[in-house]
Design a protein around this motif. Structure first.
Motif, PDB file in Angstrom:
ATOM      1  N   VAL A  83       0.843  -1.208   0.000  1.00  0.00           N
ATOM      2  CA  VAL A  83       0.000   0.000   0.000  1.00  0.00           C
ATOM      3  C   VAL A  83       0.875   1.254   0.000  1.00  0.00           C
ATOM      4  O   VAL A  83       0.660   2.177  -0.795  1.00  0.00           O
ATOM      5  CB  VAL A  83      -0.949   0.019   1.217  1.00  0.00           C
ATOM      6  N   TRP A  84       1.851   1.271   0.885  1.00  0.00           N
ATOM      7  CA  TRP A  84       2.714   2.452   0.987  1.00  0.00           C
ATOM      8  C   TRP A  84       3.589   2.624  -0.252  1.00  0.00           C
ATOM      9  O   TRP A  84       3.790   3.742  -0.729  1.00  0.00           O
ATOM     10  CB  TRP A  84       3.574   2.391   2.237  1.00  0.00           C
ATOM     11  N   LEU A  85       4.106   1.517  -0.777  1.00  0.00           N
ATOM     12  CA  LEU A  85       4.920   1.577  -1.990  1.00  0.00           C
ATOM     13  C   LEU A  85       4.125   2.167  -3.145  1.00  0.00           C
ATOM     14  O   LEU A  85       4.621   3.050  -3.863  1.00  0.00           O
ATOM     15  CB  LEU A  85       5.414   0.175  -2.364  1.00  0.00           C
ATOM     16  N   MET A  86       2.890   1.706  -3.344  1.00  0.00           N
ATOM     17  CA  MET A  86       2.072   2.211  -4.441  1.00  0.00           C
ATOM     18  C   MET A  86       1.759   3.700  -4.239  1.00  0.00           C
ATOM     19  O   MET A  86       1.740   4.466  -5.202  1.00  0.00           O
ATOM     20  CB  MET A  86       0.783   1.407  -4.559  1.00  0.00           C
ATOM     21  N   ALA A  87       1.532   4.095  -2.995  1.00  0.00           N
ATOM     22  CA  ALA A  87       1.266   5.512  -2.717  1.00  0.00           C
ATOM     23  C   ALA A  87       2.467   6.370  -3.119  1.00  0.00           C
ATOM     24  O   ALA A  87       2.302   7.437  -3.730  1.00  0.00           O
ATOM     25  CB  ALA A  87       0.938   5.705  -1.236  1.00  0.00           C
ATOM     26  N   CYS A  88       3.671   5.900  -2.798  1.00  0.00           N
ATOM     27  CA  CYS A  88       4.881   6.663  -3.134  1.00  0.00           C
ATOM     28  C   CYS A  88       5.142   6.678  -4.632  1.00  0.00           C
ATOM     29  O   CYS A  88       5.515   7.716  -5.198  1.00  0.00           O
ATOM     30  CB  CYS A  88       6.086   6.072  -2.397  1.00  0.00           C
TER      31      CYS A  88
END
Length: 241
Positions: free
Chosen positions: A222-227
């Protein structure tokens, strides 16, 4: 006549360049649109997966599975495999990954690659901070099925090694693949193997349950895709100027 011909040729060349730039810009925008749609879909699925795992864990529905998997992994312990697991878990040490990310960000700042520099820093700080907060929020105890090979403290859910390694190594893999598109398959393969080796090492060393690692991967994704989406949107705004 020759001057008129030269001027006409120059005009044609300029128009050709403008048309090529417009076409290239249109292709880049289409690529970014597809990337955004796919990114939001992946992030949404990962978030749903994390929520499902967390709900099942804290309703005690996964304890039998977690215990069975941990005992099965313990049964394959060997001295040489233990050394490999320790090496893999070291590569996923959150403090190490955070430090390397910040160093990368500083190096990119010196090269005036502002978007990449900010993205590297935000990814590392956000992944580390979010994992710390989630561990406090859920406060799950670590496994105690056998004597641990490595010393650990703090809570278990979600796995910091799994979450932060996916966020940072995943970002590194994407960043390298964009710069070496001819080798993207090799980069993707090595990145995936490394991330899963780190996750398995935590299970092997007895410091996490299977669901801790699965939830760590989901949260990290989730965090990777957000970044990645944030970085590509920043590039998109830059292209429009």
């Amino acid at each position: 006549m020759r001057k008129l011909k030269k001027l006409r040729d120059r005009g044609l060349i300029k128009n050709s360049i403008k048309n090529w730039r417009k076409k290239r810009h249109s292709i880049q925008l289409s690529y970014i649109s597809i990337l955004l749609l796919c990114g939001f879909a992946i992030a949404g699925l990962a978030l749903w997966g994390f929520w499902e795992i967390a709900e099942n864990v804290f309703s005690q529905e996964t304890q039998t599975l977690d215990t069975a998997v941990s005992q099965a992994v313990y049964a394959i312990h060997t001295p040489w495999l233990t050394q490999i697991a320790i090496a893999a878990t070291t590569l996923g040490e959150p403090v190490l990954l955070f430090a390397l990310s910040i160093m990368m960000s500083v190096a990119l700042l010196f090269r005036r690659q502002w978007i990449d520099a900010i993205a590297w820093a935000v990814n590392a700080i956000g992944a580390t901070g979010l994992n710390f907060w989630l561990k406090h929020l859920f406060a799950r105890d670590r496994p105690a099925l056998w004597e641990r090979i490595v010393e650990v403290d703090f809570y278990s859910f979600p796995s910091g090694h799994a979450m932060i390694s996916l966020a940072i190594y995943g970002f590194l893999g994407y960043w390298l693949a964009k710069r070496f598109p001819a080798r993207w398959k090799l980069i993707a393969s090595l990145t995936t193997i490394l991330i899963f080796a780190i996750g398995f090492s935590r299970l092997y060393l007895g410091v996490h349950w299977l669901t801790d690692i699965a939830a760590g991967y989901a949260a990290g994704l989730v965090w990777l895709m957000a970044c990645l989406l944030g970085m590509e949107m920043a590039y998109n705004r830059f292209l429009k100027r």
